[in-house]
Scaffold this active site. Structure first.
Site, PDB file in Angstrom:
ATOM      1  CG  ASP A 135      -0.308  -0.218   2.533  1.00 41.82           C
ATOM      2  OD1 ASP A 135       0.733   0.404   2.793  1.00 41.82           O
ATOM      3  OD2 ASP A 135      -0.840  -1.011   3.335  1.00 41.82           O
TER       4      ASP A 135
ATOM      5  CG  HIS B  97       4.647  -9.826  -0.676  1.00 40.67           C
ATOM      6  ND1 HIS B  97       3.891 -10.226   0.386  1.00 40.67           N
ATOM      7  CD2 HIS B  97       5.617 -10.776  -0.827  1.00 40.67           C
ATOM      8  CE1 HIS B  97       4.386 -11.369   0.873  1.00 40.67           C
ATOM      9  NE2 HIS B  97       5.428 -11.709   0.152  1.00 40.67           N
TER      10      HIS B  97
ATOM     11  CB  CYS C  85       1.673  -2.442 -22.327  1.00 42.67           C
ATOM     12  SG  CYS C  85       3.314  -1.710 -22.413  1.00 42.67           S
TER      13      CYS C  85
ATOM     14  CB  CYS D 278       4.988  -2.630 -25.722  1.00 41.70           C
ATOM     15  SG  CYS D 278       4.244  -4.133 -25.049  1.00 41.70           S
TER      16      CYS D 278
ATOM     17  N   GLY E   7       1.671  -7.547  12.762  1.00 36.44           N
ATOM     18  CA  GLY E   7       0.499  -7.678  11.897  1.00 36.44           C
ATOM     19  C   GLY E   7       0.653  -8.644  10.747  1.00 36.44           C
TER      20      GLY E   7
ATOM     21  N   PRO F  67      -2.936  -8.914  17.679  1.00 36.53           N
ATOM     22  CG  PRO F  67      -4.872  -7.925  16.802  1.00 36.53           C
ATOM     23  CD  PRO F  67      -3.410  -8.114  16.544  1.00 36.53           C
TER      24      PRO F  67
HETATM   25  P1  NAD Z   1      -2.750 -11.623   6.768  1.00 40.34           P
HETATM   26  O1  NAD Z   1      -4.002 -11.013   6.272  1.00 40.34           O
HETATM   27  O2  NAD Z   1      -2.514 -13.060   6.501  1.00 40.34           O
HETATM   28  O3  NAD Z   1      -2.698 -11.474   8.354  1.00 40.34           O
HETATM   29  C1  NAD Z   1      -2.922 -10.272   9.007  1.00 40.34           C
HETATM   30  C2  NAD Z   1      -2.485 -10.411  10.454  1.00 40.34           C
HETATM   31  O4  NAD Z   1      -2.618  -9.144  11.073  1.00 40.34           O
HETATM   32  C3  NAD Z   1      -3.333 -11.393  11.276  1.00 40.34           C
HETATM   33  O5  NAD Z   1      -2.461 -12.251  12.001  1.00 40.34           O
HETATM   34  C4  NAD Z   1      -4.101 -10.487  12.238  1.00 40.34           C
HETATM   35  O6  NAD Z   1      -4.329 -11.092  13.502  1.00 40.34           O
HETATM   36  C5  NAD Z   1      -3.176  -9.300  12.353  1.00 40.34           C
HETATM   37  N1  NAD Z   1      -3.808  -8.030  12.699  1.00 40.34           N
HETATM   38  C6  NAD Z   1      -5.056  -7.609  12.382  1.00 40.34           C
HETATM   39  N2  NAD Z   1      -5.267  -6.375  12.851  1.00 40.34           N
HETATM   40  C7  NAD Z   1      -4.122  -5.986  13.457  1.00 40.34           C
HETATM   41  C8  NAD Z   1      -3.699  -4.808  14.114  1.00 40.34           C
HETATM   42  N3  NAD Z   1      -4.518  -3.759  14.240  1.00 40.34           N
HETATM   43  N4  NAD Z   1      -2.435  -4.732  14.618  1.00 40.34           N
HETATM   44  C9  NAD Z   1      -1.599  -5.791  14.498  1.00 40.34           C
HETATM   45  N5  NAD Z   1      -1.944  -6.947  13.880  1.00 40.34           N
HETATM   46  C10 NAD Z   1      -3.178  -7.045  13.364  1.00 40.34           C
HETATM   47  O7  NAD Z   1      -1.573 -10.755   6.280  1.00 40.34           O
HETATM   48  P2  NAD Z   1      -0.061 -11.095   5.879  1.00 40.34           P
HETATM   49  O8  NAD Z   1       0.545 -11.985   6.901  1.00 40.34           O
HETATM   50  O9  NAD Z   1       0.553  -9.792   5.572  1.00 40.34           O
HETATM   51  O10 NAD Z   1      -0.139 -11.932   4.525  1.00 40.34           O
HETATM   52  C11 NAD Z   1      -1.008 -11.677   3.491  1.00 40.34           C
HETATM   53  C12 NAD Z   1      -0.465 -11.078   2.203  1.00 40.34           C
HETATM   54  O11 NAD Z   1      -1.401 -10.069   1.954  1.00 40.34           O
HETATM   55  C13 NAD Z   1       0.824 -10.371   2.147  1.00 40.34           C
HETATM   56  O12 NAD Z   1       1.536 -10.954   1.145  1.00 40.34           O
HETATM   57  C14 NAD Z   1       0.521  -8.925   1.679  1.00 40.34           C
HETATM   58  O13 NAD Z   1       1.256  -8.643   0.520  1.00 40.34           O
HETATM   59  C15 NAD Z   1      -0.888  -8.931   1.295  1.00 40.34           C
HETATM   60  N6  NAD Z   1      -1.744  -7.826   1.752  1.00 40.34           N
HETATM   61  C16 NAD Z   1      -1.293  -6.531   1.802  1.00 40.34           C
HETATM   62  C17 NAD Z   1      -2.125  -5.523   2.247  1.00 40.34           C
HETATM   63  C18 NAD Z   1      -1.606  -4.118   2.300  1.00 40.34           C
HETATM   64  O14 NAD Z   1      -0.730  -3.756   1.550  1.00 40.34           O
HETATM   65  N7  NAD Z   1      -2.127  -3.289   3.214  1.00 40.34           N
HETATM   66  C19 NAD Z   1      -3.420  -5.807   2.635  1.00 40.34           C
HETATM   67  C20 NAD Z   1      -3.872  -7.129   2.545  1.00 40.34           C
HETATM   68  C21 NAD Z   1      -3.009  -8.130   2.118  1.00 40.34           C
END
Ligand code: NAD
Length: 244
Positions: free
Chosen positions: A100, A115, A144, A146, A185, A212
């Protein structure tokens, strides 16, 4: 909490590994919570090369939805706490699975994006990577210049794809040198990003999980702090304030 504040104050090398939960409080849904569902599809069904090959429009509609959410999102107190750590710790690296870009908006500079970046596209024909901030992308699927048949895909790493080699090598180096590894997270199930946690444990870093909920690696880390990033990271980083 006292322990992690002490570790942070004493460390010269700190690595923070973040996942989707880091941005949850900015309003960006995680993949594995109930809010991760979109039109009844699971992320694992959409974030794949196979899904894009068979239904590029569907995959792009999902990315359009995510890009709209992210465009509205702002960094929270936890992102700002990481920016403070970067300012105060001699060697600070943020390794993120997030796409993001909120880290950069918060002013964090040393970010390794494992990622990719949702604000980039890659041409499936010529391979060119370009910034694209159109929200929503109006004509789907985007092409694209191209070639008339060349589709653009989101500039992110999908399930089953290799990580960018340079970022990965830098992340491994950083974790190998880390005295403190904060894991924030992430569900710790997306490989190989999760293997950075076991690498940190093996290399003797102090390892602290902020989440959490428990993860498969919670018990192997030195500490699990059960709570939200926006609340716990400022409480930890304030150990670096002069008066602390
Ligand atoms: P995931 O969705 O598998 O897990 C999210 C984790 O965050 C969970 O364990 C959950 O308990 C925890 N969580 C939720 N709220 C929280 C908070 N307020 N504070 C701390 N922890 C909290 O995510 P992941 O392990 O990153 O893997 C999923 C893939 O998803 C990654 O490869 C990522 O690239 C992609 N992704 C990215 C985004 C983003 O860029 N914001 C959003 C969704 C998924």
């Amino acid at each position: 909490m006292i322990q992690v504040r002490r570790w942070l104050r004493d460390a010269e090398d700190v690595v923070v590994l973040t996942g989707a939960g880091m941005s949850a409080e900015s309003g960006i849904p995680t993949f594995r919570g109930a809010s991760g569902l979109w039109k009844h599809f699971r992320a694992e069904e959409l974030a794949t090369p196979q899904a894009f090959a068979s239904q590029p429009n569907l995959v792009w509609e999902w990315y359009n939805w995510r890009r709209e959410l992210i465009a509205e999102a702002k960094p929270h107190a936890g992102h700002r706490a990481l920016a403070l750590m970067e300012e105060r710790v001699p060697h600070f690296t943020l390794v993120t699975q997030n796409v993001d870009g909120l880290d950069a908006v918060a002013g964090i500079r040393n970010v390794l994006k494992l990622h990719g970046d949702i604000w980039q596209t890659i041409c499936t024909r010529c391979g060119e990577r370009r910034e694209n901030r159109e929200v929503p992308i109006s004509s789907l699927p985007p092409h694209c210049q191209c070639h008339p048949d060349a589709l653009l895909r989101p500039g992110v790493v999908w399930f089953g794809e290799a990580l960018p080699a340079e970022e990965w090598d830098l992340a491994v180096d950083a974790v190998e040198n880390a005295e403190l590894l904060l894991v924030v997270g992430t569900s710790a199930v997306v490989y190989p990003a999760s293997s950075l946690i076991t690498l940190g444990i093996r290399n003797g870093a102090h390892t602290v999980e902020i989440n959490p909920h428990s993860t498969p690696l919670s018990d192997e880390m030195d500490l699990h702090l059960a709570g939200a990033a926006a609340e716990l990271l400022p409480a930890i980083a304030s150990a670096l304030e002069p008066e602390a």
